[in-house]
Design a protein around this motif. Structure first.
Motif, PDB file in Angstrom:
ATOM      1  N   ALA A   1      53.416  46.758  48.456  1.00 56.86           N
ATOM      2  CA  ALA A   1      52.562  46.697  47.280  1.00 56.86           C
ATOM      3  C   ALA A   1      51.117  46.450  47.689  1.00 56.86           C
ATOM      4  O   ALA A   1      50.841  45.649  48.558  1.00 56.86           O
ATOM      5  N   ALA A   2      50.225  47.185  47.061  1.00 57.24           N
ATOM      6  CA  ALA A   2      48.806  46.968  47.286  1.00 57.24           C
ATOM      7  C   ALA A   2      48.097  47.413  46.020  1.00 57.24           C
ATOM      8  O   ALA A   2      48.610  48.232  45.273  1.00 57.24           O
ATOM      9  N   ALA A   3      46.965  46.844  45.753  1.00 51.21           N
ATOM     10  CA  ALA A   3      46.220  47.228  44.561  1.00 51.21           C
ATOM     11  C   ALA A   3      44.740  47.110  44.855  1.00 51.21           C
ATOM     12  O   ALA A   3      44.328  46.351  45.730  1.00 51.21           O
ATOM     13  N   GLN A   4      43.958  47.863  44.125  1.00 47.24           N
ATOM     14  CA  GLN A   4      42.536  47.934  44.405  1.00 47.24           C
ATOM     15  C   GLN A   4      41.733  47.942  43.111  1.00 47.24           C
ATOM     16  O   GLN A   4      42.074  48.613  42.162  1.00 47.24           O
ATOM     17  N   ALA A   5      40.667  47.160  43.050  1.00 50.33           N
ATOM     18  CA  ALA A   5      39.713  47.203  41.939  1.00 50.33           C
ATOM     19  C   ALA A   5      38.335  47.239  42.571  1.00 50.33           C
ATOM     20  O   ALA A   5      37.902  46.278  43.184  1.00 50.33           O
ATOM     21  N   GLY A   6      37.674  48.355  42.438  1.00 50.44           N
ATOM     22  CA  GLY A   6      36.359  48.478  43.054  1.00 50.44           C
ATOM     23  C   GLY A   6      36.472  48.245  44.545  1.00 50.44           C
ATOM     24  O   GLY A   6      37.254  48.899  45.229  1.00 50.44           O
ATOM     25  N   GLU A   7      35.719  47.289  45.042  1.00 47.76           N
ATOM     26  CA  GLU A   7      35.723  46.998  46.483  1.00 47.76           C
ATOM     27  C   GLU A   7      36.740  45.919  46.827  1.00 47.76           C
ATOM     28  O   GLU A   7      36.793  45.454  47.952  1.00 47.76           O
ATOM     29  N   LEU A   8      37.492  45.507  45.823  1.00 45.01           N
ATOM     30  CA  LEU A   8      38.454  44.438  46.023  1.00 45.01           C
ATOM     31  C   LEU A   8      39.833  45.023  46.273  1.00 45.01           C
ATOM     32  O   LEU A   8      40.308  45.818  45.478  1.00 45.01           O
TER      33      LEU A   8
ATOM     34  N   PHE B   1      38.548  38.756  38.688  1.00 37.62           N
ATOM     35  CA  PHE B   1      37.451  38.547  39.635  1.00 37.62           C
ATOM     36  C   PHE B   1      36.120  38.560  38.906  1.00 37.62           C
ATOM     37  O   PHE B   1      35.955  39.249  37.906  1.00 37.62           O
ATOM     38  N   GLU B   2      35.171  37.827  39.438  1.00 37.80           N
ATOM     39  CA  GLU B   2      33.856  37.736  38.812  1.00 37.80           C
ATOM     40  C   GLU B   2      33.169  39.100  38.760  1.00 37.80           C
ATOM     41  O   GLU B   2      32.624  39.493  37.734  1.00 37.80           O
ATOM     42  N   ARG B   3      33.193  39.837  39.846  1.00 40.58           N
ATOM     43  CA  ARG B   3      32.518  41.133  39.888  1.00 40.58           C
ATOM     44  C   ARG B   3      33.466  42.298  39.635  1.00 40.58           C
ATOM     45  O   ARG B   3      33.160  43.200  38.872  1.00 40.58           O
ATOM     46  N   ALA B   4      34.602  42.281  40.293  1.00 43.45           N
ATOM     47  CA  ALA B   4      35.520  43.427  40.230  1.00 43.45           C
ATOM     48  C   ALA B   4      36.282  43.493  38.920  1.00 43.45           C
ATOM     49  O   ALA B   4      36.881  44.515  38.605  1.00 43.45           O
ATOM     50  N   GLY B   5      36.292  42.400  38.153  1.00 45.49           N
ATOM     51  CA  GLY B   5      37.005  42.407  36.887  1.00 45.49           C
ATOM     52  C   GLY B   5      38.484  42.112  37.071  1.00 45.49           C
ATOM     53  O   GLY B   5      38.893  41.522  38.063  1.00 45.49           O
ATOM     54  N   ALA B   6      39.287  42.548  36.104  1.00 50.98           N
ATOM     55  CA  ALA B   6      40.718  42.233  36.120  1.00 50.98           C
ATOM     56  C   ALA B   6      41.491  43.276  36.907  1.00 50.98           C
ATOM     57  O   ALA B   6      41.196  44.467  36.849  1.00 50.98           O
ATOM     58  N   LEU B   7      42.476  42.802  37.625  1.00 51.63           N
ATOM     59  CA  LEU B   7      43.322  43.695  38.422  1.00 51.63           C
ATOM     60  C   LEU B   7      44.752  43.189  38.324  1.00 51.63           C
ATOM     61  O   LEU B   7      45.025  42.022  38.578  1.00 51.63           O
ATOM     62  N   GLU B   8      45.651  44.074  37.920  1.00 52.14           N
ATOM     63  CA  GLU B   8      47.049  43.680  37.854  1.00 52.14           C
ATOM     64  C   GLU B   8      47.763  44.081  39.137  1.00 52.14           C
ATOM     65  O   GLU B   8      47.650  45.232  39.575  1.00 52.14           O
ATOM     66  N   VAL B   9      48.465  43.132  39.719  1.00 51.65           N
ATOM     67  CA  VAL B   9      49.243  43.419  40.922  1.00 51.65           C
ATOM     68  C   VAL B   9      50.715  43.148  40.635  1.00 51.65           C
ATOM     69  O   VAL B   9      51.051  42.403  39.717  1.00 51.65           O
ATOM     70  N   THR B  10      51.573  43.767  41.404  1.00 50.24           N
ATOM     71  CA  THR B  10      53.010  43.542  41.278  1.00 50.24           C
ATOM     72  C   THR B  10      53.445  42.589  42.372  1.00 50.24           C
ATOM     73  O   THR B  10      53.311  42.881  43.564  1.00 50.24           O
ATOM     74  N   VAL B  11      53.940  41.444  41.931  1.00 50.70           N
ATOM     75  CA  VAL B  11      54.324  40.397  42.874  1.00 50.70           C
ATOM     76  C   VAL B  11      55.811  40.504  43.173  1.00 50.70           C
ATOM     77  O   VAL B  11      56.635  40.589  42.265  1.00 50.70           O
ATOM     78  N   GLU B  12      56.143  40.493  44.441  1.00 50.56           N
ATOM     79  CA  GLU B  12      57.536  40.558  44.863  1.00 50.56           C
ATOM     80  C   GLU B  12      58.036  39.146  45.138  1.00 50.56           C
ATOM     81  O   GLU B  12      57.398  38.393  45.873  1.00 50.56           O
ATOM     82  N   VAL B  13      59.177  38.811  44.568  1.00 50.70           N
ATOM     83  CA  VAL B  13      59.746  37.483  44.782  1.00 50.70           C
ATOM     84  C   VAL B  13      60.594  37.507  46.050  1.00 50.70           C
ATOM     85  O   VAL B  13      61.420  38.397  46.234  1.00 50.70           O
TER      86      VAL B  13
END
Ligand SMILES: [Cu+2]
Length: 180
Positions: free
Chosen positions: A19-26, A128-140
């Protein structure tokens, strides 16, 4: 609609490798959470945050429907005892990576709606302050699987040999988590 799109995207990540996710430079790598232990109603989520931009950013908060409250925490040593402490934000300097990992920074999940079981996934929104909201999928993941937890030589003694998920690592389940 944005939220639905994000969920669809998260689902695609489940199907992909890692799993990986990206928002802008984040960029967020490998978000995972510890399976909850017994009746303990809390857990913690970990990940690696990469700020690939030229500007500093900050993780301000996180939101998850699996828990009644979500806080950003770190561990501080008081004598020989590691205690959790809430932090206002996680600083993400430009061009750097920050690890949220057992024994350090983490996303605290307080008041779980249901026990977190190894193999499950759930959505977590990072703001995030600059990148905004980002939803990630967390694996248990099973509580004993991480390598950075404290090692007290606990033996759970509940049939590791029958358990495909547990490669005999019945130790090091970060004892301080979720118990206070
Ligand atoms: Cu905590």
């Amino acid at each position: 609609m944005l939220r639905i799109a994000a969920r669809a995207l998260a689902f695609a990540f489940i199907l992909g490798a890692g799993a990986a996710a990206q928002a802008g430079e984040l960029h967020v790598d490998d978000p995972w959470a510890r399976a909850s232990l017994g009746q303990v109603p809390n857990s913690a989520a970990y990940m690696i945050l990469h700020n690939e931009g030229a500007e500093d950013d900050r993780l301000l908060r996180a939101e998850a429907e699996v828990a009644a409250a979500v806080e950003l925490h770190t561990h501080v040593m008081e004598g020989d005892v590691a205690r959790m402490r809430r932090v206002e934000a996680v600083e993400l300097p430009a061009g750097e990576s920050v690890a949220l990992a057992p024994g350090g920074l983490h996303v605290m999940l307080i008041g779980l709606e249901a026990p977190l079981e190894a193999g499950e996934t759930f959505p977590l929104t990072l703001v995030f302050e600059r990148a905004g909201a980002l939803e990630v999928t967390v694996e248990v993941r099973a509580a004993g699987r991480e390598r950075q937890g404290h090692s007290h030589g606990h033996s759970h003694g509940h049939g590791d040999e029958d358990d495909d998920h547990d490669h005999g690592e019945g130790h090091g389940h970060g004892h301080s988590h979720g118990q206070q």
